[in-house]
Design an enzyme around this catalytic site. Structure first.
Site, PDB file in Angstrom:
ATOM      1  N   LYS A 288      60.972 -27.159  28.168  1.00  0.00           N
ATOM      2  CA  LYS A 288      61.793 -28.128  28.658  1.00  0.00           C
ATOM      3  C   LYS A 288      60.847 -29.478  29.188  1.00  0.00           C
ATOM      4  CE  LYS A 288      64.494 -25.944  31.737  1.00  0.00           C
ATOM      5  NZ  LYS A 288      65.295 -25.764  32.628  1.00  0.00           N
TER       6      LYS A 288
ATOM      7  N   LYS B  40      68.158 -22.705  23.759  1.00  0.00           N
ATOM      8  CA  LYS B  40      68.993 -22.691  24.914  1.00  0.00           C
ATOM      9  C   LYS B  40      70.018 -23.677  24.633  1.00  0.00           C
ATOM     10  CE  LYS B  40      67.394 -21.983  28.955  1.00  0.00           C
ATOM     11  NZ  LYS B  40      66.218 -22.055  29.942  1.00  0.00           N
TER      12      LYS B  40
END
Length: 397
Positions: free
Chosen positions: A28, A86
């Protein structure tokens, strides 16, 4: 066993996380929000660098709940070769439609739906996720403002979330500015993974670089099932079904008394008809005799947290009406004795609204001496069950 997910921003941090024993490498951009997406090329490079040593996941970004946009971004990230994608599900009337749009991709890639504990998550989305083939669901926090997952959801609600996911066949994860003291509180819920970013960084600043020692400290708090000699092997001689207390307890070190005193909660309790349909104040006092693991405790690895006792009481109370104070005390004692280091526990339960002071019961329960002997000699990891005995002091309905 619960796994450790480490959020990283690229190849360099991934190598630090791997060296520290992380089970899942999660990509991320911490500077771009709770689920800020890393650049596609960075994801590809990291997948190649990890080379299958551990699974890799990547977040799809803080995206608006537009089905076509959500699916397109998830498809793009899945094409990098990650093991998991995700996807954030923010409050929206279109959230269910977004889950439905992901169904074709869910047949080819493991998708994790992320709900946010600080945004009034719609847990009704869990069946929708399961119905459309998502692999799992997790709770996180959207606002990185210093508040943690447990600040937004009490343990009883988190237990319910985990149980709901299990019932639907979804893998389940918990994250959200988690810190080291949160780990022993969350492990008893047996999530499939716990996710970390800030706790792995220098000064716990999530936008800074992750630090090798911080990674090792978090890893050491999560029981590791890998064989001895691997990068993150830990000698959990006291590991039990719910175990999270590392290190070998030595009887020669003696015990510490961990206590919770005058803990008052509204409880649905009582055998009389007039006690049904409402709560009454109940005071809990708990004292646990806990085997020490070191003469010089330094961090959460070396202690039995009183938060576990309070979380357990809250969870038991949240289950609903209980007839007898004795039954409530037995449940609390059994919960505390599930930790393999606890040798004895005393539990007092007092109703505060039925007498001039308090009326209730106090019980004492001990771990059977044979079981304690096995523990002190380093019983095999994962040995289940416990035996309790001891006397009861007083009686009250």
């Amino acid at each position: 066993m619960t796994k450790m997910l480490a959020s990283v921003n690229g190849v360099e941090e991934a190598e630090i996380a791997l060296a520290g024993g992380a089970d899942i490498i999660d990509l991320k951009d911490p500077n771009a929000g709770a689920l800020g997406a890393a650049p596609i090329e960075v994801i590809r490079q990291t997948v190649a660098a990890v080379g299958g040593r551990q699974p890799v996941s990547a977040v799809a970004g803080d995206l608006p709940m537009q089905p076509d946009l959500i699916r397109a971004k998830a498809e793009e990230i899945a094409a990098t070769g990650v093991d998991y994608v995700k996807v954030g599900f923010f409050p929206s009337a279109d959230a269910a439609a977004c889950a439905e749009a992901l169904a074709p991709l869910a047949g080819r890639t493991k998708l994790i739906g992320v709900l946010f504990a600080d945004l009034e998550p719609d847990l009704g989305l869990l069946p929708v996720m399961a119905r459309n083939g998502l692999h799992g669901a997790m709770l996180d926090t959207a606002r990185k403002d210093g508040r943690r997952l447990l600040d937004h959801m009490p343990p009883a609600m988190l237990h319910g979330f985990v149980d709901d996911c299990r019932a639907l066949g979804l893998a389940v994860g918990l994250a959200g500015s988690l810190e080291a003291p949160d780990i022993p509180r969350l492990l008893p819920m047996a999530p499939d993974f716990l996710g970390f970013r800030g706790a792995l960084c220098d000064q716990s600043e999530r936008t800074g670089a992750i630090h090798p020692e911080a990674v090792r400290q978090v890893r050491a708090l999560i029981p590791d099932a890998r064989p001895a000699g691997t990068a993150a092997s830990v000698d959990y001689r006291l590991l039990a079904a719910r175990g999270y207390s590392p290190g070998a307890a030595d009887a020669a070190l003696g015990t510490d008394k961990i206590f919770v005193r005058e803990f008052v909660l509204p409880v649905q309790i009582g055998a009389y008809s007039f006690e049904h349909g409402h709560t009454q104040k109940v005071r809990f006092d708990v004292v646990a005799d806990v085997l020490r693991v070191t003469h010089a405790p330094e961090d959460m690895r070396h202690v039995f947290s009183y938060d576990i006792i309070m979380d357990g009481i809250r969870t038991i109370v949240a289950r609903g009406h209980v007839q007898l104070s004795e039954a409530l005390a037995e449940q609390v004692a059994a919960l505390v004795l599930e930790d393999p280091r606890v040798m004895k526990v005393t539990v007092r339960v007092e109703k505060l609204e039925l007498g001039p002071g308090g009326v209730g019961v106090e019980i004492e329960r001990r771990r059977a001496s044979e079981r304690a002997l096995h523990l002190r000699h380093g019983a095999a990891a994962g040995e289940g069950g416990f035996a309790a005995g001891g006397g009861q002091k007083g009686s009250s309905s």
